[in-house]
Design a protein around this motif. Structure first.
Motif, PDB file in Angstrom:
ATOM      1  N   SER A 189      66.284  78.163  68.723  1.00 54.75           N
ATOM      2  CA  SER A 189      67.014  77.473  67.654  1.00 54.75           C
ATOM      3  C   SER A 189      68.261  76.819  68.229  1.00 54.75           C
ATOM      4  CB  SER A 189      67.379  78.475  66.560  1.00 54.75           C
ATOM      5  OG  SER A 189      68.424  79.305  66.997  1.00 54.75           O
ATOM      6  N   ASP A 247      65.899  75.929  59.697  1.00 50.42           N
ATOM      7  CA  ASP A 247      66.420  76.879  58.715  1.00 50.42           C
ATOM      8  C   ASP A 247      65.904  76.599  57.305  1.00 50.42           C
ATOM      9  OD1 ASP A 247      67.745  78.051  60.752  1.00 50.42           O
ATOM     10  OD2 ASP A 247      69.728  77.297  60.212  1.00 50.42           O
ATOM     11  N   HIS A 296      63.404  83.848  61.051  1.00 53.31           N
ATOM     12  CA  HIS A 296      62.708  82.889  61.923  1.00 53.31           C
ATOM     13  C   HIS A 296      61.433  83.485  62.506  1.00 53.31           C
ATOM     14  CE1 HIS A 296      65.048  79.259  62.061  1.00 53.31           C
ATOM     15  NE2 HIS A 296      66.170  79.876  62.411  1.00 53.31           N
ATOM     16  N   HIS A 354      69.175  86.592  60.204  1.00 53.46           N
ATOM     17  CA  HIS A 354      68.697  85.216  60.274  1.00 53.46           C
ATOM     18  C   HIS A 354      67.499  85.060  61.225  1.00 53.46           C
ATOM     19  CE1 HIS A 354      68.892  80.864  60.231  1.00 53.46           C
ATOM     20  NE2 HIS A 354      68.993  80.838  61.537  1.00 53.46           N
TER      21      HIS A 354
END
Ligand code: KG4
Ligand code: ZN
Length: 327
Positions: free
Chosen positions: A122, A286, A101, A97
Motif C-alpha cells: 500500500s 482503501d 486489506h 487497517h
C-alpha cells in the motif's frame, strides 16, 4: 462505508474519495482529512443502509478502522462508530487497517482458505505476511524504508504526475519501452524477505537529471521503474512461498491494483504450484467493504469490543491477535 452480511456477502458499499481535496497540497493534509470525515460519515451511513435495503434493526455490529494511521482521522471514525453502536445497542469492533486489506480477497467469489501468504503493498506499508487465520499474522518481511506505493507516488511526482500518482504512473508505463532504463532490483542480491525502495526512487531521480522530459522519456522511465518494483515484489513473494511451503498467495493493498504486478505474480504463483488471489481493484485501495468484512468475521468469532473508543496511530499487525470476547 459498507453493509456486509455473513450469509449474503456484501450488500452495499459507498466511498467518498478525498483525493481531490488533498491534491493541491501533493499529499494528505491531516486536519482537512479529519474535517471532511466529520462531514461525510453520517450521509454515507444513510446511503449505504438505503442501498443495502437495510435498516438499523438488522445491523448486529459496527466495525471501524482503529489504526494504524493519522490519529485525527482515526478518532473521527472511531468516535462516530462507537457512538452509533452505543445508540443502536450493538458491539463496536475496532479493526486493524492492514487486516482489512489482507482479508479483502474474501469479498470475492472464490475466496482463499487459510493459511496463505499475503503480499501487502500500500501507500504506507510493504509486507509479506504468513496468515494462518483471523488475527494470526506473522510478518515474514517488510520494507526497511519507503513503501512500494510511496515509491510509486514519489517517482510519479518526478514525472510530473498529480498525487497520488501510482495508477497514473502505471498508465504511463503502458506506452513505455522495456529495457531502455534498467533500474536496480533492490535487495535481490541477498537472502531474506525484506524490501527497500528508497534507492530505486533515487535511481529514477538520477536517470531523469539533465534530460528533456518529453513524453517518450517519461514513459520509458515509468516502464523501467515499474518493472524494477514488480520484479522485486514478485521475487520476494516467490521466496516467501518457498520458505513457508504455502500454496496460496494473496496480493492486497493499493499497489495490488497494478496490472503488471498481477501479471507477474500469476507467473510466480504458477511456478510455485500455488494459486493467486486478489480483490478487484476498488477493494485493493482503501475501502469500507474490507473493514466491514473483517469486523463481521470477528463478531462471528465471538469478539464484542470494549466500550472504549480505540484509535492507535502506531499498531503492528503482529500485535493484532485472534478474535476475543473482551480485549
Ligand atoms: O491501500 P491504499 O489505498 O492506501 C494505503 O493504505 O496506503 O494504497 C494507496 C497506494 C498509493 O500509493 C497509490 O499510488 C497506489 O496505492 N496505487 C497504485 C495503483 N493504484 C493505487 N500503485 C501502482 N499501480 C496502481 N495501479
Ligand atoms: Zn490502505
Amino acid at each position: 462505508m459498507a453493509v456486509y452480511d455473513d450469509a449474503r456477502g456484501l450488500l452495499a458499499h459507498r466511498l467518498h474519495s478525498q483525493i481531490a481535496l488533498h491534491q493541491a497540497y501533493g499529499g494528505v493534509v491531516p486536519e482537512l482529512a479529519s474535517r471532511d470525515h466529520v462531514a461525510r460519515l453520517l450521509p454515507l451511513v444513510r446511503e449505504a443502509l438505503a442501498a443495502a435495503d437495510s435498516t438499523r434493526d438488522s445491523i448486529d455490529g459496527v466495525a471501524y478502522t482503529a489504526g494504524p494511521g493519522l490519529i485525527g482521522a482515526l478518532l473521527v471514525g472511531a468516535g462516530f462508530a462507537r457512538s452509533l453502536a452505543l445508540a443502536w445497542g450493538i458491539p463496536a469492533i475496532g479493526v486493524h487497517h492492514l487486516e482489512g486489506h489482507l482479508l479483502a480477497p474474501l469479498l470475492e467469489a472464490h475466496p482463499p482458505e487459510f493459511p496463505f501468504v499475503a503480499l501487502l503493498v500500500s501507500g504506507g506499508h510493504t509486507q509479506l505476511v504468513d496468515v494462518r487465520g483471523i488475527g494470526e499474522y506473522q510478518i515474514l518481511g517488510e520494507t526497511l524504508d519507503d513503501a512500494a506505493g510511496e515509491a510509486f507516488d514519489k517517482t510519479a511526482k518526478m514525472l510530473g504526475l498529480p498525487y497520488p500518482g501510482g495508477a497514473a504512473l502505471a498508465q504511463l508505463a503502458e506506452g513505455g519501452r522495456p529495457g531502455i532504463f534498467d533500474f536496480p532490483r533492490p535487495m535481490l542480491d541477498r537472502p531474506g524477505l525484506d524490501f527497500s525502495f528508497s534507492g530505486l526512487k533515487t535511481a529514477a531521480l538520477v536517470a531523469l537529471r539533465g534530460r528533456e522530459l518529453n513524453e517518450e522519456v517519461r514513459a520509458d522511465v515509468a516502464r523501467g521503474f515499474q518493472e524494477a518494483v514488480v520484479d522485486t515484489l514478485a521475487e520476494k513473494a516467490r521466496r516467501a512461498l518457498a520458505a513457508t511451503g504455502r500454496r496460496r498467495l494473496v496480493v492486497a493493498g493499493g499497489v495490488g491494483a497494478n496490472r503488471r504486478l498481477r501479471e507477474r505474480l500469476l507467473e510466480t504463483a504458477r511456478g510455485a504450484h500455488a494459486e493467486l488471489y486478489f480483490p478487484r481493484p476498488e477493494f485493493c485501495t482503501d475501502n469500507g467493504a474490507m473493514i466491514a468484512l473483517a469486523g463481521c468475521l470477528r463478531l462471528k468469532a465471538g469478539e464484542r469490543g470494549s466500550g472504549a473508543v480505540s484509535a492507535r496511530a502506531h499498531w503492528a499487525l503482529s500485535e493484532v491477535g485472534a478474535p476475543r470476547a473482551s480485549p
